[in-house]
Write a protein that holds these residues in place. Structure first.
Motif, mmCIF file in Angstrom:
data_model
loop_
_atom_site.group_PDB
_atom_site.id
_atom_site.type_symbol
_atom_site.label_atom_id
_atom_site.label_comp_id
_atom_site.label_asym_id
_atom_site.label_seq_id
_atom_site.Cartn_x
_atom_site.Cartn_y
_atom_site.Cartn_z
ATOM 1 N N ILE A 1 -1.324 6.126 -4.218
ATOM 2 C CA ILE A 1 -0.916 7.248 -4.966
ATOM 3 C C ILE A 1 -0.066 7.138 -6.269
ATOM 4 C CG2 ILE A 1 -1.750 8.381 -3.146
ATOM 5 C CD1 ILE A 1 1.342 9.716 -3.661
ATOM 6 N N LEU A 2 -0.470 7.099 -7.416
ATOM 7 C CA LEU A 2 0.408 7.058 -8.842
ATOM 8 C C LEU A 2 0.851 9.066 -8.557
ATOM 9 C CD1 LEU A 2 2.126 6.236 -10.932
ATOM 10 C CD2 LEU A 2 0.665 6.106 -11.928
ATOM 11 N N ASN A 3 2.347 9.314 -8.431
ATOM 12 C CA ASN A 3 2.909 10.408 -8.646
ATOM 13 C C ASN A 3 2.408 11.672 -8.846
ATOM 14 O OD1 ASN A 3 5.092 8.577 -10.403
ATOM 15 N ND2 ASN A 3 3.934 9.382 -12.238
ATOM 16 N N GLY A 4 1.141 11.663 -6.928
ATOM 17 C CA GLY A 4 1.153 12.649 -6.153
ATOM 18 C C GLY A 4 -0.541 12.041 -6.082
ATOM 19 N N VAL A 5 -1.093 11.168 -6.836
ATOM 20 C CA VAL A 5 -2.258 11.524 -7.121
ATOM 21 C C VAL A 5 -3.366 9.739 -6.816
ATOM 22 C CG1 VAL A 5 -4.451 11.462 -8.725
ATOM 23 C CG2 VAL A 5 -2.964 13.279 -8.677
ATOM 24 N N ALA B 1 -9.675 10.367 1.645
ATOM 25 C CA ALA B 1 -9.380 11.466 2.165
ATOM 26 C C ALA B 1 -8.141 10.939 3.006
ATOM 27 C CB ALA B 1 -10.711 11.456 2.623
ATOM 28 N N PRO B 2 -7.528 9.875 3.727
ATOM 29 C CA PRO B 2 -6.546 9.487 4.588
ATOM 30 C C PRO B 2 -5.233 9.638 3.353
ATOM 31 C CG PRO B 2 -8.221 7.918 4.660
ATOM 32 C CD PRO B 2 -8.809 8.973 4.392
ATOM 33 N N HIS B 3 -5.550 9.401 2.023
ATOM 34 C CA HIS B 3 -4.184 9.804 1.180
ATOM 35 C C HIS B 3 -4.363 11.337 1.672
ATOM 36 C CE1 HIS B 3 -2.396 6.602 -0.048
ATOM 37 N NE2 HIS B 3 -4.130 6.112 -1.325
ATOM 38 N N GLY B 4 -4.701 12.267 1.545
ATOM 39 C CA GLY B 4 -4.484 13.884 1.736
ATOM 40 C C GLY B 4 -5.721 14.074 0.381
ATOM 41 N N PHE B 5 -6.200 13.764 -0.260
ATOM 42 C CA PHE B 5 -6.902 14.426 -1.664
ATOM 43 C C PHE B 5 -8.251 14.608 -1.544
ATOM 44 C CE2 PHE B 5 -4.933 14.545 -5.830
ATOM 45 C CZ PHE B 5 -5.855 14.453 -6.565
ATOM 46 N N TYR C 1 0.823 -1.379 0.168
ATOM 47 C CA TYR C 1 -0.327 0.030 0.466
ATOM 48 C C TYR C 1 1.032 1.285 -0.293
ATOM 49 C CZ TYR C 1 -2.961 -3.645 1.921
ATOM 50 O OH TYR C 1 -4.202 -4.597 2.286
ATOM 51 N N ASN C 2 1.983 1.008 -0.250
ATOM 52 C CA ASN C 2 3.018 2.606 0.024
ATOM 53 C C ASN C 2 2.963 2.656 -1.613
ATOM 54 O OD1 ASN C 2 4.722 3.820 1.498
ATOM 55 N ND2 ASN C 2 6.402 2.497 0.423
ATOM 56 N N THR C 3 3.287 4.413 -1.068
ATOM 57 C CA THR C 3 3.749 5.477 -2.463
ATOM 58 C C THR C 3 4.345 4.580 -3.587
ATOM 59 O OG1 THR C 3 4.109 7.001 -0.699
ATOM 60 C CG2 THR C 3 4.558 7.687 -3.311
ATOM 61 N N VAL C 4 3.996 5.291 -4.636
ATOM 62 C CA VAL C 4 4.380 5.009 -6.068
ATOM 63 C C VAL C 4 4.458 6.291 -7.191
ATOM 64 C CG1 VAL C 4 4.091 3.942 -8.848
ATOM 65 C CG2 VAL C 4 3.261 2.718 -6.444
ATOM 66 N N THR D 1 -7.700 6.039 -7.917
ATOM 67 C CA THR D 1 -8.872 5.476 -7.961
ATOM 68 C C THR D 1 -9.786 7.219 -7.718
ATOM 69 O OG1 THR D 1 -8.776 4.143 -5.788
ATOM 70 C CG2 THR D 1 -10.575 5.284 -6.345
ATOM 71 N N ALA D 2 -8.587 8.025 -7.869
ATOM 72 C CA ALA D 2 -9.142 9.906 -7.800
ATOM 73 C C ALA D 2 -8.465 9.833 -9.843
ATOM 74 C CB ALA D 2 -8.717 10.067 -6.813
ATOM 75 N N ASP D 3 -7.748 9.269 -10.101
ATOM 76 C CA ASP D 3 -6.813 9.889 -11.149
ATOM 77 C C ASP D 3 -7.526 9.736 -12.567
ATOM 78 O OD1 ASP D 3 -3.763 9.331 -11.353
ATOM 79 O OD2 ASP D 3 -4.946 10.038 -12.777
ATOM 80 N N ALA D 4 -8.446 11.047 -13.081
ATOM 81 C CA ALA D 4 -9.245 10.890 -13.924
ATOM 82 C C ALA D 4 -7.948 10.707 -15.457
ATOM 83 C CB ALA D 4 -9.955 12.838 -14.434
#
Ligand code: GLC
Length: 749
Positions: free
Chosen positions: A258-262, A296-300, A223-226, A265-268
């Protein structure tokens, strides 16, 4: 008769009368007609997926969110459920929705049928090691056959995440480190699950997951950052997903990372621009479990409602267990935060899959009690997964020819905690399997000979390890080691079974140490002291670092976790009835410090420059892997000769090579073609797999193998996602692994 329901029921009946004759165009008309009738809440309901109750065959669950879910089912606010088990349970829930909700839209029933339902095939990483797409497709069709027999019509597989990091537990679930092989494996599995006709009650919808780049989690930590560049994303991560879309996969699952900050699941850009836009994906996107809420917990996002708005706008069509859409989406649309056109697009996609599966024709088509009784553990399935298992085994080394054993071999001693383990061979991600249902190594050997002795050695893993908890490992109690060493002293050969417990890989099983767990390494060294004739049988869900064993143990067989028929496949290989033909789909490192290590690396500007130190290397470890991608031996020998290139026309190059079986028994070899583009407008890997063929040859036989390289193989994506083929020199290598082969080059004008 509740006349309130008369209209919708007639409507569903009308739909069902014609479904058989429906073409895509008919579907569209029916979907539009249905969509017009739906309230916003009902649309949000189609986009909502709940987990099952496990005991729904009893009375409605009292209290808590189970009762609320029950209410939502009756309102038609649940488009799909997951983890519902068995025809009786599925029928009860489907009946509730079809007969009690206003429009009676049938539900999808999804499940993680990753490598089988009851009959377990080898873990997907093992299947990838077979390089046999036909066998892989067959294995997935067996899984679909059993899943559909218990009421399920959708699997959350294949996982097509490329990964180069053995610390990450989910490498067991994918097709390895290479996008070309990973794409072939993913397509074979999609075809196996979905078959040629999705409306059959023996085929199920498949899911390509996790979109995207989940396998590049930093430090291999779950589940870590990508954070990867476009070159890797476009040329390594995307290809298996694009191939699955081209194979008509019905759903795509996004992910937790997240992928490069996004958050993906939220990446259009990912879901709308690439997946649904450039690639023309016609199915729907399912979120991962609560991945919408986790925006939300990702901070997005500031809260669940905001997260749902972002996800819906980004193209996440169905919400797995966040309750974001069922709770807030209608209000978000009314507030103008989410365009209803986006909601309609999501619902259309979901309804289309339900039509394709024939659920409007017959919502209970997957609820066939007779099929449920006769399909599970069917002998045809057992034969198919045995064949798959035999083809997945990789012979890593056999220096002194200890294998194959003679069928009348005397004095065999079998040692190891995993030798009589009937659970670990089932691997992870076996949610619906029966405990202790695998054939153990000992049982397999018993089918050949009773003339052997078995000493377990130290108990490494706790027997009641579960899917939900970490496996506890014995690291200090050497009880049993002395007895094992004593038994090994006079053995003609020691078959030593070592590796990982089945639940040491899989989701949430990242490890910083990829050595043999517990005291297994000490046991192997102690036995080696008294007897050098050791066949090490590895049973593991990820590449392991075993430098001492690789140097000192003469024969090592990589058997992964081979599923229900594991012990039989291993025994048939040990005694020579199966000549191993697998090739590694993932590099085996010398040490975890080399990870991520993979064959298709870039050159760097500093190749070897000894005697000075200023070149790309480690001071304390070699650069080379322990066992390279594509490596695998046979009980026979293969020779390559006459590599020829005939460039026919601008963009087509034909390569041929002659393969000979120079040994004494028949065998299969995976002939691999690697391409190198040494000068390009984007740095290209030192080599890339671009073609392969698994060839069976009788002893003494030869065969000329031909590959045709087209733009598809010669090109690459630029950082603007433009597919480009550039003129210049291309180098090729053809052989039995990524490490060596015959080489040649050609000019592309
Ligand atoms: C899990 C996994 C996903 C799986 C889903 C449903 O957390 O990430 O691959 O399909 O939840 O079980």
């Amino acid at each position: 008769m509740n006349y309130r329901l008369l209209k919708p029921i007639c409507f569903i009946l009308f739909l069902s009368l014609n479904t058989n004759l429906m073409s895509q165009q008919d579907y569209d008309q029916k979907i539009e007609a249905l969509l017009k009738q739906m309230t916003l809440e009902e649309k949000a309901g189609q986009m909502n997926q709940y987990n099952g109750f496990y005991d729904v065959t009893g009375p409605a669950p009292e209290g808590g969110n189970a009762a609320l879910k029950y209410e939502h089912l009756k309102k038609g606010w649940v488009g799909s459920m997951l983890n519902v088990r068995g025809v009786e349970e599925v029928r009860k829930l489907q009946k509730l929705v079809v007969e009690e909700s206003r429009l009676g839209i049938p539900m999808l029933f999804g499940f993680d049928v990753i490598h089988g339902l009851k009959t377990q095939s080898p873990i997907p990483l093992a299947e990838a090691a077979s390089w046999d797409m036909e066998a892989i497709e067959k294995s997935a069709s067996v899984a679909a056959n059993e899943a559909s027999a218990v009421g399920l019509n959708w699997t959350f597989a294949p996982m097509v995440d490329i990964s180069r990091d053995a610390r990450w537990g989910r490498v067991m679930e994918g097709g390895g480190e290479d996008p070309f092989l990973g794409a072939k494996v993913g397509v074979a599995r999609v075809k196996g699950f979905q078959g040629k006709d999705l409306s059959l009650n023996s085929t199920i919808a498949a899911t390509a997951k996790h979109f995207a780049a989940y396998g590049f989690a930093e430090a291999g930590k779950e589940y870590n950052t990508v954070d990867i560049g476009t070159n890797t994303l476009y040329n390594m991560v995307f290809p298996p997903f694009k191939a699955a879309v081209e194979a008509n996969v019905q759903s795509v699952m996004n992910g937790f990372n997240i992928l490069n900050g996004v958050p993906v699941t939220a990446d259009a850009v990912l879901q709308r621009d690439f997946l649904k836009g450039k690639w023309g994906f016609q199915g729907f996107v399912i979120s991962d479990w609560s991945s919408i809420a986790e925006i939300a917990p990702h901070g997005f996002a500031k809260d669940l409602k905001h997260a749902g708005e972002i996800a819906a706008n980004a193209g996440s069509d169905m919400d797995m267990e966040s309750k974001a859409y069922v709770t807030h989406l209608a209000a978000s649309v009314r507030e103008g935060k989410v365009a209803e056109s986006y909601v309609d697009d999501a619902v259309r996609r979901i309804l289309k899959v339900k039509f394709e599966l024939g659920l409007f024709d017959d919502p209970y088509r997957y609820c066939n009690e007779d099929r449920e009784k006769e399909r599970l553990f069917h002998k045809d399935h057992m034969e198919a997964v045995l064949d798959m298992a035999k083809k997945s085994i990789v012979l890593l080394k056999n220096d002194t020819g200890l294998l194959p054993l003679k069928k009348d071999q005397k004095g065999i001693v079998v040692i190891g905690d995993l030798a009589d383990d009937k659970n670990s061979p089932l691997g992870s991600w076996r949610l619906a399997s029966d405990n202790n249902s695998a054939v153990s190594v000992l049982e397999g050997i018993n089918s050949y000979t009773k003339d052997y002795s078995f000493v377990q050695g130290p108990k490494y893993f706790d027997d009641n390890a579960s899917f939900l908890q970490h496996v506890s490992i014995n690291t200090d109690d050497t009880a049993g080691m002395e007895k094992a060493v004593e038994a090994a002293k006079n053995a003609s050969v020691v078959v030593l079974v070592a590796g990982e417990h089945g639940f040491m890989s899989g989701e949430a099983r990242s490890r910083t140490n990829i050595d043999l767990p517990g005291l297994q390494h000490q046991l192997i060294k102690a036995i080696h002291e008294v007897n050098k004739n050791i066949v090490l049988v590895l049973m593991n869900g990820r590449p392991l670092a075993l430098p001492w064993e690789a140097e000192h143990i003469p024969t090592i067989l990589e058997t992964w976790q081979l599923g229900s028929q594991s012990g039989l496949a291993i025994a048939q290989t040990l005694f020579g009835d199966n000549n191993p033909s697998g090739k590694l789909p993932m590099t085996f490192p010398r040490s975890v410090g080399q990870v991520p290590i993979y064959y298709n690396q870039y050159r760097t500007g500093r190749a070897k420059q000894e005697p000075n130190v200023f070149w790309s290397h480690y001071a304390d470890e070699k650069n080379s892997p322990q066992f390279p991608f594509g490596h695998g031996l046979s009980y026979t020998q293969f020779k390559y000769k006459d590599l020829k290139i005939t460039t026919t026309g601008q963009k087509e190059t034909t390569v041929s090579v002659t393969l000979s079986n120079t040994g004494k028994i028949k065998g299969q070899e995976v002939v691999q073609l690697y391409l190198s583009d040494p000068v390009a407008s984007v740095v290209r890997p030192i080599k890339e797999l671009k073609a392969f063929e698994k060839v069976a040859l009788e002893a003494g036989a030869s065969k000329t193998i031909r590959f045709v390289l087209t733009e598809k193989e010669l090109g690459f994506y630029t950082n603007d996602y433009e597919w480009t083929v550039e003129p210049g020199t291309f180098q090729i290598m053809v052989g039995g692994s990524s490490a060596q082969g015959l080489t040649a080059s050609f000019e592309l004008e």
